[in-house]
Design an enzyme around this catalytic site. Sequence first.
Site, mmCIF file in Angstrom:
data_model
loop_
_atom_site.group_PDB
_atom_site.id
_atom_site.type_symbol
_atom_site.label_atom_id
_atom_site.label_comp_id
_atom_site.label_asym_id
_atom_site.label_seq_id
_atom_site.Cartn_x
_atom_site.Cartn_y
_atom_site.Cartn_z
ATOM 1 N N ILE A 123 0.850 -1.184 0.000
ATOM 2 C CA ILE A 123 0.000 0.000 0.000
ATOM 3 C C ILE A 123 0.886 1.234 0.000
ATOM 4 O O ILE A 123 1.718 1.410 0.883
ATOM 5 C CB ILE A 123 -0.934 0.023 1.230
ATOM 6 C CG1 ILE A 123 -1.767 -1.262 1.306
ATOM 7 C CG2 ILE A 123 -1.805 1.275 1.227
ATOM 8 C CD1 ILE A 123 -2.664 -1.525 0.109
ATOM 9 N N GLU A 124 0.713 2.065 -1.012
ATOM 10 C CA GLU A 124 1.445 3.323 -1.133
ATOM 11 C C GLU A 124 0.455 4.449 -0.864
ATOM 12 O O GLU A 124 -0.598 4.512 -1.498
ATOM 13 C CB GLU A 124 2.016 3.443 -2.542
ATOM 14 C CG GLU A 124 2.740 4.728 -2.836
ATOM 15 C CD GLU A 124 3.275 4.777 -4.272
ATOM 16 O OE1 GLU A 124 3.855 5.822 -4.628
ATOM 17 O OE2 GLU A 124 3.099 3.808 -5.033
ATOM 18 N N VAL A 125 0.785 5.311 0.091
ATOM 19 C CA VAL A 125 -0.034 6.490 0.356
ATOM 20 C C VAL A 125 0.815 7.681 -0.060
ATOM 21 O O VAL A 125 1.877 7.930 0.504
ATOM 22 C CB VAL A 125 -0.451 6.590 1.826
ATOM 23 C CG1 VAL A 125 -1.313 7.827 2.047
ATOM 24 C CG2 VAL A 125 -1.199 5.336 2.266
#
Length: 131
Positions: A123-125
């Site tokens: 997960i890349e924020v």
Amino acid sequence: MRFTIDRLDHLVITCQNLEQTASWYQRVLGMEREEFGRSRRTALKFGGQKINLHQLGQEAKPNAKLAAPGTADLCFISAVGPEDVVLHLTSCGVTIEEGPVPRIGALGDMQSVYCRDPDGNLIEVASYLEE
């Protein structure tokens, strides 16, 4: 006849434990849970998009040929800066894999923070930099 794609409507994540995954996305990323359809499928809504969740072994048909938990790399855009993202993830007990680091997204330069969901999906924020 030719056509073009306008936007992404939804994507599907296959999970080991649907309840655990749905709760994580609600608690950590602030997504809204929704049940839909006659079979009461589960979706997570955010902005104008959603993620449909499939329980491993009970996938809605048709589905991906090799659907499996932990096979997705997803990038979500945040309205807050990367330092605030790190603070929030840390306060939720989420381990930061990497970041903040510079990246280039669909709209240009951004700062990204990486973690993993309960199934191991990356997960890349990301936060777009202001010029």
